[in-house]
Design a protein around this motif. Structure first.
Motif, PDB file in Angstrom:
ATOM      1  N   ALA A   1       0.876  -1.170   0.000  1.00 27.92           N
ATOM      2  CA  ALA A   1       0.000   0.000   0.000  1.00 27.92           C
ATOM      3  C   ALA A   1       0.910   1.216   0.000  1.00 27.92           C
ATOM      4  O   ALA A   1       1.848   1.296   0.792  1.00 27.92           O
ATOM      5  CB  ALA A   1      -0.899  -0.002   1.238  1.00 27.92           C
ATOM      6  N   LEU A   2       0.651   2.157  -0.880  1.00 32.86           N
ATOM      7  CA  LEU A   2       1.525   3.320  -1.004  1.00 32.86           C
ATOM      8  C   LEU A   2       0.716   4.549  -1.380  1.00 32.86           C
ATOM      9  O   LEU A   2      -0.507   4.480  -1.550  1.00 32.86           O
ATOM     10  CB  LEU A   2       2.635   3.054  -2.021  1.00 32.86           C
ATOM     11  N   ILE A   3       1.406   5.668  -1.510  1.00 33.26           N
ATOM     12  CA  ILE A   3       0.759   6.907  -1.925  1.00 33.26           C
ATOM     13  C   ILE A   3       1.239   7.264  -3.336  1.00 33.26           C
ATOM     14  O   ILE A   3       2.444   7.380  -3.592  1.00 33.26           O
ATOM     15  CB  ILE A   3       1.082   8.068  -0.960  1.00 33.26           C
ATOM     16  N   ASP A   4       0.272   7.374  -4.259  1.00 33.46           N
ATOM     17  CA  ASP A   4       0.550   7.891  -5.596  1.00 33.46           C
ATOM     18  C   ASP A   4       0.508   9.416  -5.557  1.00 33.46           C
ATOM     19  O   ASP A   4      -0.454   9.993  -5.027  1.00 33.46           O
ATOM     20  CB  ASP A   4      -0.501   7.411  -6.607  1.00 33.46           C
ATOM     21  N   LEU A   5       1.521  10.057  -6.073  1.00 36.27           N
ATOM     22  CA  LEU A   5       1.510  11.509  -6.244  1.00 36.27           C
ATOM     23  C   LEU A   5       1.184  11.779  -7.709  1.00 36.27           C
ATOM     24  O   LEU A   5       2.009  11.546  -8.595  1.00 36.27           O
ATOM     25  CB  LEU A   5       2.859  12.097  -5.839  1.00 36.27           C
ATOM     26  N   VAL A   6      -0.038  12.229  -7.957  1.00 35.81           N
ATOM     27  CA  VAL A   6      -0.577  12.325  -9.313  1.00 35.81           C
ATOM     28  C   VAL A   6      -0.549  13.777  -9.775  1.00 35.81           C
ATOM     29  O   VAL A   6      -1.090  14.663  -9.089  1.00 35.81           O
ATOM     30  CB  VAL A   6      -2.020  11.786  -9.361  1.00 35.81           C
ATOM     31  N   PRO A   7       0.062  14.062 -10.952  1.00 37.81           N
ATOM     32  CA  PRO A   7       0.135  15.442 -11.419  1.00 37.81           C
ATOM     33  C   PRO A   7      -1.218  15.954 -11.901  1.00 37.81           C
ATOM     34  O   PRO A   7      -1.978  15.226 -12.539  1.00 37.81           O
ATOM     35  CB  PRO A   7       1.136  15.370 -12.579  1.00 37.81           C
ATOM     36  N   HIS A   8      -1.496  17.210 -11.603  1.00 33.70           N
ATOM     37  CA  HIS A   8      -2.710  17.868 -12.092  1.00 33.70           C
ATOM     38  C   HIS A   8      -2.292  18.900 -13.127  1.00 33.70           C
ATOM     39  O   HIS A   8      -2.198  20.093 -12.839  1.00 33.70           O
ATOM     40  CB  HIS A   8      -3.476  18.487 -10.921  1.00 33.70           C
ATOM     41  N   GLY A   9      -2.040  18.400 -14.312  1.00 35.27           N
ATOM     42  CA  GLY A   9      -1.579  19.252 -15.399  1.00 35.27           C
ATOM     43  C   GLY A   9      -0.430  18.589 -16.131  1.00 35.27           C
ATOM     44  O   GLY A   9       0.230  17.686 -15.608  1.00 35.27           O
TER      45      GLY A   9
ATOM     46  N   GLU B   1       2.459  19.925 -17.147  1.00 36.01           N
ATOM     47  CA  GLU B   1       3.785  20.493 -16.941  1.00 36.01           C
ATOM     48  C   GLU B   1       4.632  19.613 -16.019  1.00 36.01           C
ATOM     49  O   GLU B   1       4.121  18.915 -15.155  1.00 36.01           O
ATOM     50  CB  GLU B   1       3.686  21.900 -16.324  1.00 36.01           C
ATOM     51  N   ALA B   2       5.950  19.683 -16.204  1.00 35.93           N
ATOM     52  CA  ALA B   2       6.860  18.897 -15.369  1.00 35.93           C
ATOM     53  C   ALA B   2       6.723  19.255 -13.899  1.00 35.93           C
ATOM     54  O   ALA B   2       6.908  18.401 -13.024  1.00 35.93           O
ATOM     55  CB  ALA B   2       8.301  19.109 -15.829  1.00 35.93           C
ATOM     56  N   LEU B   3       6.401  20.519 -13.605  1.00 40.17           N
ATOM     57  CA  LEU B   3       6.258  20.960 -12.223  1.00 40.17           C
ATOM     58  C   LEU B   3       4.803  21.194 -11.840  1.00 40.17           C
ATOM     59  O   LEU B   3       4.487  22.028 -10.998  1.00 40.17           O
ATOM     60  CB  LEU B   3       7.086  22.227 -11.987  1.00 40.17           C
ATOM     61  N   ALA B   4       3.897  20.421 -12.468  1.00 41.40           N
ATOM     62  CA  ALA B   4       2.479  20.527 -12.125  1.00 41.40           C
ATOM     63  C   ALA B   4       2.270  20.109 -10.670  1.00 41.40           C
ATOM     64  O   ALA B   4       3.047  19.324 -10.102  1.00 41.40           O
ATOM     65  CB  ALA B   4       1.652  19.636 -13.040  1.00 41.40           C
TER      66      ALA B   4
ATOM     67  N   ALA C   1       3.559   9.648 -10.197  1.00 40.66           N
ATOM     68  CA  ALA C   1       2.993   9.235 -11.476  1.00 40.66           C
ATOM     69  C   ALA C   1       3.244  10.290 -12.552  1.00 40.66           C
ATOM     70  O   ALA C   1       3.240  11.497 -12.279  1.00 40.66           O
ATOM     71  CB  ALA C   1       1.492   8.999 -11.335  1.00 40.66           C
ATOM     72  N   THR C   2       3.457   9.821 -13.760  1.00 44.31           N
ATOM     73  CA  THR C   2       3.483  10.673 -14.957  1.00 44.31           C
ATOM     74  C   THR C   2       2.436  10.129 -15.906  1.00 44.31           C
ATOM     75  O   THR C   2       2.474   8.941 -16.273  1.00 44.31           O
ATOM     76  CB  THR C   2       4.862  10.652 -15.632  1.00 44.31           C
ATOM     77  N   VAL C   3       1.470  10.940 -16.293  1.00 41.65           N
ATOM     78  CA  VAL C   3       0.375  10.507 -17.144  1.00 41.65           C
ATOM     79  C   VAL C   3       0.634  10.982 -18.561  1.00 41.65           C
ATOM     80  O   VAL C   3       0.795  12.176 -18.816  1.00 41.65           O
ATOM     81  CB  VAL C   3      -0.982  11.038 -16.632  1.00 41.65           C
ATOM     82  N   GLY C   4       0.682  10.025 -19.515  1.00 41.24           N
ATOM     83  CA  GLY C   4       0.932  10.345 -20.911  1.00 41.24           C
ATOM     84  C   GLY C   4      -0.290  10.906 -21.603  1.00 41.24           C
ATOM     85  O   GLY C   4      -1.383  10.992 -21.032  1.00 41.24           O
ATOM     86  N   SER C   5      -0.115  11.266 -22.865  1.00 41.40           N
ATOM     87  CA  SER C   5      -1.202  11.908 -23.625  1.00 41.40           C
ATOM     88  C   SER C   5      -2.403  11.001 -23.806  1.00 41.40           C
ATOM     89  O   SER C   5      -3.530  11.468 -23.930  1.00 41.40           O
ATOM     90  CB  SER C   5      -0.679  12.369 -24.990  1.00 41.40           C
ATOM     91  N   GLY C   6      -2.188   9.677 -23.819  1.00 38.94           N
ATOM     92  CA  GLY C   6      -3.300   8.744 -23.966  1.00 38.94           C
ATOM     93  C   GLY C   6      -3.876   8.275 -22.652  1.00 38.94           C
ATOM     94  O   GLY C   6      -4.758   7.405 -22.628  1.00 38.94           O
TER      95      GLY C   6
END
Length: 303
Positions: free
Chosen positions: A8-16, A18-21, A86-91
């Motif tokens: 069990a862990l914590i995902d840090l999910v970008p909101h945007g 940008e690299a520094l979102a 996490a890094t979310v790609g365009s798809g």
């Protein structure tokens, strides 16, 4: 009772994009997501892991409790919670960077016993890579199989965490005699090498391959192969989709009294296709939401 064993862990999910979102913390980890999804579907579920006493660890346990998952067997420790950026790609596909040194979940030790009434145990992801916990989970897998319990494995490869790929591949092959159901993505299968038929010869009764938006395929030990298409949905991201498939498969097998090698063999084309369509629907709902938010039973309808 279905027991889910793993991190069990914590995902840090970008909101945007940008690299520094801004990063938003979300409850996660493949086994954790599987346990939550099972609880939401209404399957009696217990989680087998080790979590921190920190605020993230408390939040993870609260999330399991809200889903109706039994947590009395979860080990605790003072070490910090594992983080996955996490890094979310365009798809909508997600990749991860992990912060795991000295964290609580990798110090898991093999429990003396599983909960009363356990029928199946599910394993996977980082917990089978990071020592010393990985060896403890492996010991639990072999013990569960020796007791005649249904065992499910989703390797859910995170290549950046695996220092010796060949050693891990050999270890994976060593698990197969203790596995009843192997589920993995096409990408995982390509990374691992070998073929589903080779893996079936080594032990599992069935191998389920997920093919993203193209759906799911199962290959069985008796030579059968069945496929269903993916459910069309506007994808927000794919975080937790594979974990939702794990849960849907286990829940559906339990509902059909098929949590055994004999039960898998008796499903036939209709039973397998209904089960795979159910899993595809569940994964599609997860993909339509940000982060790992698997569906509740009332969102899916009948199996």
């Amino acid at each position: 009772m279905i027991v889910v064993a793993g991190e069990a862990l914590i995902d840090l999910v970008p909101h945007g994009p940008e690299a520094l979102a801004d990063l938003k913390p979300a409850l996660g980890g493949g086994p954790y997501n599987t346990a939550v999804a099972l609880g939401r579907l209404g399957s009696p579920t217990a989680f087998c892991s080790r979590t921190s006493h920190d605020a993230f660890g408390e939040a993870l346990l609260d999330g399991l409790r809200r889903a109706g998952v039994e947590v009395s067997g979860v080990q605790r420790g003072p070490e910090p919670t594992t983080l996955a950026v996490a890094t979310v790609g365009s798809g909508g596909s997600a990749s991860y960077s992990f912060y795991v040194d000295g964290t609580a979940d990798r110090l898991f030790t093999t429990p003396a016993a599983l909960p009363a009434g356990t029928r199946a145990v599910s394993f996977g992801t980082c917990s089978l890579v990071l020592e010393p916990g990985a060896s403890a989970y492996e010991e639990l897998m072999r013990a569960a199989a020796a007791q005649g319990l249904f065992t499910a494995l989703d390797p859910n490869i995170r290549a950046g965490l695996i220092p010796d790929a060949d050693a891990y591949r050999a270890r994976f092959r060593g698990w197969l005699p203790s596995v009843t159901l192997l589920k993995l993505s096409e990408e995982d299968a390509e990374w691992l090498g070998g073929t589903p038929r080779e893996w079936l010869d080594a032990g599992p009764s069935a191998v389920v391959l997920t093919r993203g938006g193209d759906g799911l395929t199962v290959l069985t030990r008796d030579g059968a192969e069945y496929s269903v298409p993916g459910e069309k949905v506007e994808v927000v991201d794919t975080i937790g989709a594979g974990d939702t498939v794990n849960a849907a498969l286990l829940h559906g097998l339990s509902a059909q009294d098929a949590l055994s090698a004999r039960g898998l063999a008796a499903l036939g084309p209709d039973g397998w296709q209904r089960l795979l369509r159910f899993a595809a629907r569940a994964a599609a709902i997860t993909c339509s939401r940000a982060g790992a938010e698997p569906p509740f039973a009332n969102e899916l309808g009948e199996l």
